[in-house]
Design an enzyme around this catalytic site. Structure first.
Site, mmCIF file in Angstrom:
data_model
loop_
_atom_site.group_PDB
_atom_site.id
_atom_site.type_symbol
_atom_site.label_atom_id
_atom_site.label_comp_id
_atom_site.label_asym_id
_atom_site.label_seq_id
_atom_site.Cartn_x
_atom_site.Cartn_y
_atom_site.Cartn_z
ATOM 1 N N PHE A 45 9.616 -9.779 11.044
ATOM 2 C CA PHE A 45 8.794 -8.601 10.826
ATOM 3 C C PHE A 45 8.141 -8.312 12.166
ATOM 4 C CE2 PHE A 45 6.653 -6.876 6.753
ATOM 5 C CZ PHE A 45 7.862 -6.457 6.244
ATOM 6 N N GLN A 68 -4.283 1.967 9.940
ATOM 7 C CA GLN A 68 -2.950 1.721 10.480
ATOM 8 C C GLN A 68 -2.007 2.881 10.169
ATOM 9 O OE1 GLN A 68 -0.260 -1.619 8.958
ATOM 10 N NE2 GLN A 68 -0.734 -2.183 11.055
ATOM 11 N N HIS A 78 1.654 3.690 10.088
ATOM 12 C CA HIS A 78 2.950 3.011 10.129
ATOM 13 C C HIS A 78 3.923 3.918 10.874
ATOM 14 C CE1 HIS A 78 6.549 0.923 8.932
ATOM 15 N NE2 HIS A 78 5.826 -0.013 8.348
ATOM 16 N N LEU A 138 7.012 5.574 2.799
ATOM 17 C CA LEU A 138 7.383 4.545 3.769
ATOM 18 C C LEU A 138 8.869 4.225 3.813
ATOM 19 C CD1 LEU A 138 5.732 2.722 5.710
ATOM 20 C CD2 LEU A 138 6.180 0.880 4.095
ATOM 21 N N GLU A 147 9.382 -1.529 6.946
ATOM 22 C CA GLU A 147 9.478 -2.199 8.248
ATOM 23 C C GLU A 147 10.709 -3.100 8.317
ATOM 24 O OE1 GLU A 147 6.098 -2.825 10.066
ATOM 25 O OE2 GLU A 147 6.538 -4.684 11.106
ATOM 26 N N ARG A 195 2.871 -2.226 15.180
ATOM 27 C CA ARG A 195 2.959 -0.907 14.548
ATOM 28 C C ARG A 195 2.242 0.174 15.352
ATOM 29 N NH1 ARG A 195 2.184 -2.580 8.171
ATOM 30 N NH2 ARG A 195 4.253 -3.480 8.010
ATOM 31 N N HIS A 205 -1.087 4.395 6.604
ATOM 32 C CA HIS A 205 -0.447 3.388 5.763
ATOM 33 C C HIS A 205 -1.404 2.346 5.199
ATOM 34 C CE1 HIS A 205 2.621 0.736 4.353
ATOM 35 N NE2 HIS A 205 2.334 -0.213 5.212
ATOM 36 N N ARG A 246 -3.077 -4.421 11.495
ATOM 37 C CA ARG A 246 -2.551 -5.425 10.556
ATOM 38 C C ARG A 246 -1.120 -5.805 10.898
ATOM 39 N NH1 ARG A 246 0.332 -5.273 5.399
ATOM 40 N NH2 ARG A 246 0.552 -3.023 5.636
HETATM 41 C C1 LIG Z 1 4.620 1.789 0.864
HETATM 42 C C2 LIG Z 1 3.866 0.532 1.138
HETATM 43 C C3 LIG Z 1 4.542 -0.620 1.497
HETATM 44 C C4 LIG Z 1 3.841 -1.791 1.752
HETATM 45 N N1 LIG Z 1 4.538 -2.925 2.088
HETATM 46 C C5 LIG Z 1 3.863 -4.071 2.316
HETATM 47 C C6 LIG Z 1 4.580 -5.269 2.610
HETATM 48 O O1 LIG Z 1 5.808 -5.302 2.683
HETATM 49 N N2 LIG Z 1 3.858 -6.398 2.826
HETATM 50 C C7 LIG Z 1 2.494 -6.417 2.759
HETATM 51 O O2 LIG Z 1 1.909 -7.470 2.966
HETATM 52 N N3 LIG Z 1 1.804 -5.304 2.442
HETATM 53 C C8 LIG Z 1 2.456 -4.134 2.213
HETATM 54 N N4 LIG Z 1 1.752 -2.999 1.898
HETATM 55 C C9 LIG Z 1 0.306 -3.082 1.682
HETATM 56 C C10 LIG Z 1 0.034 -3.688 0.305
HETATM 57 O O3 LIG Z 1 0.881 -3.128 -0.661
HETATM 58 C C11 LIG Z 1 -1.389 -3.432 -0.176
HETATM 59 O O4 LIG Z 1 -2.295 -3.623 0.850
HETATM 60 C C12 LIG Z 1 -1.742 -4.383 -1.310
HETATM 61 O O5 LIG Z 1 -0.785 -4.262 -2.337
HETATM 62 C C13 LIG Z 1 -3.140 -4.097 -1.828
HETATM 63 O O6 LIG Z 1 -3.327 -4.807 -3.022
HETATM 64 P P1 LIG Z 1 -4.725 -4.732 -3.768
HETATM 65 O O7 LIG Z 1 -4.583 -5.554 -4.983
HETATM 66 O O8 LIG Z 1 -5.818 -5.039 -2.822
HETATM 67 O O9 LIG Z 1 -4.904 -3.198 -4.147
HETATM 68 P P2 LIG Z 1 -3.999 -2.189 -5.019
HETATM 69 O O10 LIG Z 1 -2.636 -2.696 -5.281
HETATM 70 O O11 LIG Z 1 -4.158 -0.879 -4.335
HETATM 71 O O12 LIG Z 1 -4.723 -2.150 -6.419
HETATM 72 C C14 LIG Z 1 -5.922 -1.464 -6.608
HETATM 73 C C15 LIG Z 1 -6.260 -1.473 -8.065
HETATM 74 O O13 LIG Z 1 -7.546 -0.907 -8.231
HETATM 75 C C16 LIG Z 1 -7.525 0.063 -9.258
HETATM 76 N N5 LIG Z 1 -8.585 1.025 -8.973
HETATM 77 C C17 LIG Z 1 -8.783 1.754 -7.864
HETATM 78 N N6 LIG Z 1 -9.884 2.496 -7.980
HETATM 79 C C18 LIG Z 1 -10.392 2.244 -9.206
HETATM 80 C C19 LIG Z 1 -11.515 2.717 -9.923
HETATM 81 N N7 LIG Z 1 -12.351 3.610 -9.409
HETATM 82 N N8 LIG Z 1 -11.710 2.253 -11.178
HETATM 83 C C20 LIG Z 1 -10.864 1.359 -11.736
HETATM 84 N N9 LIG Z 1 -9.799 0.866 -11.089
HETATM 85 C C21 LIG Z 1 -9.566 1.303 -9.846
HETATM 86 C C22 LIG Z 1 -6.118 0.636 -9.191
HETATM 87 O O14 LIG Z 1 -5.775 1.291 -10.402
HETATM 88 C C23 LIG Z 1 -5.332 -0.658 -8.960
HETATM 89 O O15 LIG Z 1 -5.142 -1.326 -10.168
HETATM 90 C C24 LIG Z 1 2.441 -1.809 1.659
HETATM 91 C C25 LIG Z 1 1.756 -0.639 1.311
HETATM 92 C C26 LIG Z 1 2.457 0.524 1.058
HETATM 93 C C27 LIG Z 1 1.716 1.780 0.713
#
Ligand SMILES: Cc1cc2nc3c(=O)[nH]c(=O)nc-3n(C[C@H](O)[C@H](O)[C@H](O)COP(=O)(O)OP(=O)(O)OC[C@H]3O[C@@H](n4cnc5c(N)ncnc54)[C@H](O)[C@@H]3O)c2cc1C
Length: 621
Positions: A158, A272, A274, A291, A294, A325, A389, A424
């Site tokens: 990566f 970030q 991307h 996206l 990567e 990135r 991103h 990141r």
């Molecule tokens: C296209 C894409 C590809 C990616 N690929 C990678 C990768 O390959 N490797 C990597 O390490 N990272 C990757 N990332 C980043 C990674 O996906 C995220 O940073 C990570 O999944 C965040 O997880 P989280 O649990 O913190 O938040 P999230 O998965 O965003 O979950 C947030 C939760 O909070 C809830 N929520 C939000 N606001 C409220 C509210 N007001 N009230 C109630 N619930 C709420 C949502 O419904 C959801 O359930 C990628 C991101 C994207 C966009």
């Protein structure tokens, strides 16, 4: 500290009218105070409320359940449907499956280098150190990692990593990881309440008493009474016009809620971009910014400009497409700005020199997505450009505990800042969710006492809740001329233009002025539908995004240097005196900004840094 047995989530109904308060001008002020709303709401009691059901929230909840508690998890969507499912490329852990030399201090050193040494070294080390165990745990829980021929968990290159360290499931890593975590949560019978949007934390600025929100399917108000709230509600990259996130996620809810509750934010200027987002002008608006993983570059993808030049040779001859990135995103922005982009404002990303079978096996989602759009990526290049991103900034926490400084309020996942510093490293975000998620779950479970089973709520906090319910009713009744969708689009445009890849003082100041104008336009808001409508949801999103937009513009203006993802054309150099975090707090006078020095890493990590590990890009040739 007494551990308590599983609690029922008692539900009762209360009601009463309250005054009006709120974030949007339509809801506040004297005029609004004259209005009178009948407010009814359900009261839900839980020892721990986890806001967010992505990987971070799920991992915290699993830990709480495994220590005998029954937390309640809420999220804005159905169970298993969170932004995490979009993570594609993989998750980092120094397992050494293919490169036995790899080890956690080298993972930590790569993370600090990529973060331009603004990261919290403790956060980085905890993540790097715990990740091999977290991967083995996910493997035991059934996550179907790709394997090597001899059965080890496979690892891929990566960007900006010294070794093959990224574990993966094709290009569906996040989706499969969340499925695995949800299966585990369901086996532990952790209750999940779907389609709930939290709009305010009940806090007097020093401790939380619960949270307020509404059921997005019925529109009913919900008051969650609890002494422990874990914010795992994600980041704020979707505030930008061009972004890789789902449109209705990542609006900055976690940061806005935390700031209002009295917590601090950190490093919010670091967004970030991307390098490889799909180009809307070529593939259609619905694909704009989506996206291109990567992993395409990790598997050897090459970037070309419209003149057929492999332009990364000019910007980064050693690391080429696999440089950080921010470097690759700026290089693309520069090529386009200087007229060497495609007719659609992007550049080409090409993997067609590799064996088609290999591409199909390693990048199945990309093959399918572009195939549906009429492009066979085993034969032809994709058109891509930078996209917002990931937000490195977020809630300021203690990484051993998740504590925010507001008693009973913890945060985790993309909601927080610290692991990634100024930029990141790909694959580290999923890593953070589970590595830190487990630690936070452990700590919170130790804080919950028998009394927390039936938490009381202070009168002042109940009044605050009722004001919020009234404000929500008032917001739903907004009958002006401008829709929240329009204002969200304008806000996205504003951030893209004034706080995008290339920033300067004049642009940021203009951004702040325009933000004021945009805020003023919310006085004329029109919500089409009731509290179950998308329009109402967008109105709440808008209120959150306006808060983070101001914080972002203010901190980007304050940081008079370039570092990682924050590039100031008027201060293009990194300033060693700026090796400091910017902390934002909300007080009576508005936002206050303060600097804080960064700690030094531990001895093993300092040694790894001194060793100067670096990916030899030409492994891939
Ligand atoms: C296209 C894409 C590809 C990616 N690929 C990678 C990768 O390959 N490797 C990597 O390490 N990272 C990757 N990332 C980043 C990674 O996906 C995220 O940073 C990570 O999944 C965040 O997880 P989280 O649990 O913190 O938040 P999230 O998965 O965003 O979950 C947030 C939760 O909070 C809830 N929520 C939000 N606001 C409220 C509210 N007001 N009230 C109630 N619930 C709420 C949502 O419904 C959801 O359930 C990628 C991101 C994207 C966009």
């Amino acid at each position: 500290m007494t551990k308590i047995p599983p609690a029922d989530h008692s539900v009762s109904t209360a009601g009463d009218a309250g005054g009006v308060d709120g974030r949007l001008p339509t809801q506040g002020g004297d005029e609004a105070d004259d209005r009178d709303h009948e407010v009814t709401y359900d009261v839900v009691t839980t020892p721990v409320l986890v806001i967010g059901a992505g990987a971070a929230g799920a991992r915290v909840a699993i830990e709480l359940a495994e220590s005998g508690l029954e937390p309640l998890v809420v999220g804005k969507r159905d169970y298993g449907d969170a932004h995490t499912t979009w993570a594609a490329g993989g998750i980092n852990a120094a397992l050494g499956s293919l490169d036995p030399e790899d080890d956690w201090p080298i993972h930590a050193a790569d993370t600090l280098n990529e973060g331009h040494h603004l990261n919290d070294p403790e956060a980085v080390e905890l993540t790097a150190k715990h990740m091999p165990d977290r991967i083995r745990e996910l493997d035991e829980w059934g996550m179907s990692f790709a394997r090597t021929d001899d059965g080890k968990i496979n690892q891929r290159y990566f960007g900006a990593q010294s070794y093959r360290r990224t574990c993966f499931v094709g290009d569906r890593t996040g989706e499969v990881m969340l499925e695995t975590l949800i299966d585990r949560a369901q086996a532990l019978e952790i209750p999940y309440r779907e389609n709930v949007m939290i709009t305010r934390l009940l806090s007097d600025g020093t401790r939380v008493d619960g949270a307020v929100g509404f059921d997005m399917e019925t529109g009913d108000g919900l008051l969650f009474r609890t002494n422990h709230v874990v914010l795992a509600a994600g980041g704020f990259s979707a505030a930008y016009r061009r972004h890789s996130s789902r449109d209705d996620e990542n609006n900055g809810d976690a940061q806005a809620l935390a700031l209002e509750a009295g917590a601090r934010l950190l490093d919010t200027e670091f967004v970030q971009f991307h390098p490889t987002g799909m180009v809307g002008e070529r593939y259609g608006d619905e694909w704009d910014g989506r996206l291109v993983t990567e992993a395409v570059r990790g598997e050897g993808g090459r970037l070309y400009n419209n003149d057929g030049e492999r332009f990364m040779e000019r910007y980064s001859p050693d690391q080429m497409e696999l440089d950080a990135r921010d470097v690759v995103a700026r290089a693309i922005a520069q090529e386009v700005r200087e007229g060497r982009g495609t007719d659609h404002g992007g550049v080409y990303l090409d993997i067609s020199h590799r064996d088609p079978e290999y591409i199909r096996e390693r990048l199945p989602t990309m093959v399918e997505r572009f195939g549906d759009l009429g492009v066979d990526i085993t034969e032809a290049p994709m058109e891509i450009g930078p996209t917002a991103h990931y937000t490195m900034g977020g809630v300021d926490i203690d990484f051993q505990t998740g504590e925010t400084g507001v008693e009973g309020l913890y945060a985790v996942g993309e909601a927080v800042a610290g692991v990634h510093g100024a930029n990141r490293l790909g694959g580290n975000s999923l890593a953070e969710t589970v590595a830190i998620g487990k630690l936070v779950g452990e700590h919170v479970s130790e804080q919950v006492t028998a009394d927390d089973r039936a938490p009381s709520i202070a009168d002042g906090q109940r009044a605050l809740a009722e004001r919020e319910f009234a404000a929500l009713a008032d917001l739903a009744a907004s009958d002006g001329d401008v829709t929240p969708e329009t204002l969200l689009e304008d806000l996205g445009e504003l951030l893209w233009n004034h706080a995008g890849i290339l920033r300067d003082e004049a642009g940021l100041r203009e951004g702040l002025d325009r933000l004021e104008d945009l805020r003023a336009r919310t006085a004329d808001l029109r919500v089409d539908g009731d509290r179950t409508s998308r329009s109402f949801e967008y109105a709440v999103d808008l209120s959150m995004s306006l808060i983070v937009a101001e914080v972002l513009l203010r901190t980007a203006l304050e940081r008079t240097e370039s570092r990682g993802a924050h590039y100031r054309t008027d201060y293009p150099k990194t300033d060693p005196d700026w090796r400091q975090n910017l902390i934002v707090a909300a007080d009576e006078g508005g936002l206050s900004l303060q600097r804080r020095g960064v700690a030094e890493p531990s001895e093993p990590v300092r040694e790894a840094l001194a060793e100067g590990y670096e990916l030899d890009y030409h492994h891939l040739e």
